[in-house]
Design an enzyme around this catalytic site. Structure first.
Site, PDB file in Angstrom:
ATOM      1  N   ASP A   1       0.838  -1.198   0.000  1.00 58.40           N
ATOM      2  CA  ASP A   1       0.000   0.000   0.000  1.00 58.40           C
ATOM      3  C   ASP A   1       0.871   1.245   0.000  1.00 58.40           C
ATOM      4  OD1 ASP A   1      -2.291  -1.536   0.078  1.00 58.40           O
ATOM      5  OD2 ASP A   1      -2.474  -1.452   2.260  1.00 58.40           O
TER       6      ASP A   1
ATOM      7  N   TYR B   1       5.753  -8.158   9.060  1.00 60.05           N
ATOM      8  CA  TYR B   1       5.421  -6.739   9.076  1.00 60.05           C
ATOM      9  C   TYR B   1       5.490  -6.175  10.488  1.00 60.05           C
ATOM     10  CZ  TYR B   1       3.139  -7.599   4.516  1.00 60.05           C
ATOM     11  OH  TYR B   1       2.871  -7.947   3.220  1.00 60.05           O
TER      12      TYR B   1
ATOM     13  N   ASP C   1      -7.416   1.617   7.046  1.00 59.16           N
ATOM     14  CA  ASP C   1      -6.181   2.276   7.453  1.00 59.16           C
ATOM     15  C   ASP C   1      -6.414   3.789   7.496  1.00 59.16           C
ATOM     16  OD1 ASP C   1      -6.026   3.247   4.822  1.00 59.16           O
ATOM     17  OD2 ASP C   1      -4.617   1.723   4.177  1.00 59.16           O
TER      18      ASP C   1
ATOM     19  N   ARG D   1      -4.046  -4.444   7.290  1.00 58.91           N
ATOM     20  CA  ARG D   1      -5.080  -3.477   7.713  1.00 58.91           C
ATOM     21  C   ARG D   1      -6.381  -4.185   8.082  1.00 58.91           C
ATOM     22  NH1 ARG D   1      -7.189  -1.454   2.317  1.00 58.91           N
ATOM     23  NH2 ARG D   1      -5.783  -2.392   0.802  1.00 58.91           N
TER      24      ARG D   1
END
Length: 241
Positions: A46, A74, A88, A180
């Site tokens: 993203d 992550y 998000d 997310r």
């Protein structure tokens, strides 16, 4: 021109992506700097996310599917009490709820619900296609369509900081995992909602940030400097064996 193309060795370039950039931006920059077109990327990040983005160059494009199938790690931060349409911070807040004074144990219980194998419903703001149209384009038109749940797995996670309403964490997951959505679902599990406010990919398969070139350096790097940074095919073969 043909001789110049031949001089570019095949391999993988690991880039530490800046926030605000797309995967396609990095491909375009690298094509320009190398004066070479046969470059692809292994999975999107993203725009708000930073970290490991793998570019496949030359014959390494044939390894794209294999490299994309590897697990990922992550680092992320979520904010409790607020939900957004994109799950998000990149879209408007849709709902605000009070955040109770959760204990560390209660926060951990929220995360524990999403360990091992489970299903995620992809967010509307995603590149998944419905009848050939990316969902994010439908979302821009104010449309919501049914999405099929996707099987995912969380191998491990860590909670690094609880500073309500924010929680910092690391998650080790399979490909196709939406962090997310993970943040959103943890918020729903806790009962107050949540959205993702920061995301950094630190590892994809066996490729991590230790050999990455920063985006700012990539923009000004010479052709030879980029070639020197690349992980060549023989080493990749060893990594994947």
């Amino acid at each position: 021109m043909e001789a110049m193309i031949e001089e570019v060795p095949s391999g993988v370039l690991v880039v530490d992506k800046d926030s605000g950039m797309t995967s396609h931006d990095l491909v375009a920059i690298t094509r320009r700097q190398l004066n070479f077109k046969k470059i692809g990327h292994c999975g999107t990040l993203d725009p708000m996310a930073t970290g490991v983005m793998m570019l496949v160059i030359g014959k390494a494009t044939k390894l794209q599917d294999r490299l994309m199938s590897e697990d990922k790690v992550y680092d992320g931060s979520l904010k409790l009490g607020e939900t957004t349409g994109s799950q998000d911070k990149e879209s408007d807040i849709e709902e605000v709820r009070e955040v109770p004074a959760y204990s560390d144990v209660e926060i951990k219980e929220g995360f524990e619900h999403f360990v091992g194998d489970f299903e995620q419903i992809p967010p509307m703001v995603s590149a998944i296609k419905k009848n050939g149209v990316p969902l994010y384009k439908l979302a821009r038109q104010g449309k919501t369509v049914e999405r099929k749940p996707r099987a995912v797995r969380v191998m491990d996670y860590q909670i690094h900081r609880v500073g309500l309403p924010e929680v910092d964490f690391t998650v080790h997951c399979t490909k196709g995992f939406y962090v997310r959505t993970y943040a959103h679902d943890i918020g729903q599990q806790l009962g107050c909602g949540a959205h993702l406010i920061a995301l950094r990919r630190t590892r994809s398969g066996k490729f991590d940030l230790s050999r990455a070139i920063k985006t700012e350096d990539l923009k000004v790097a010479s052709r030879q400097e980029i070639i020197d940074k690349m992980i060549k095919l023989d080493e990749i073969a060893e990594m994947l064996s």
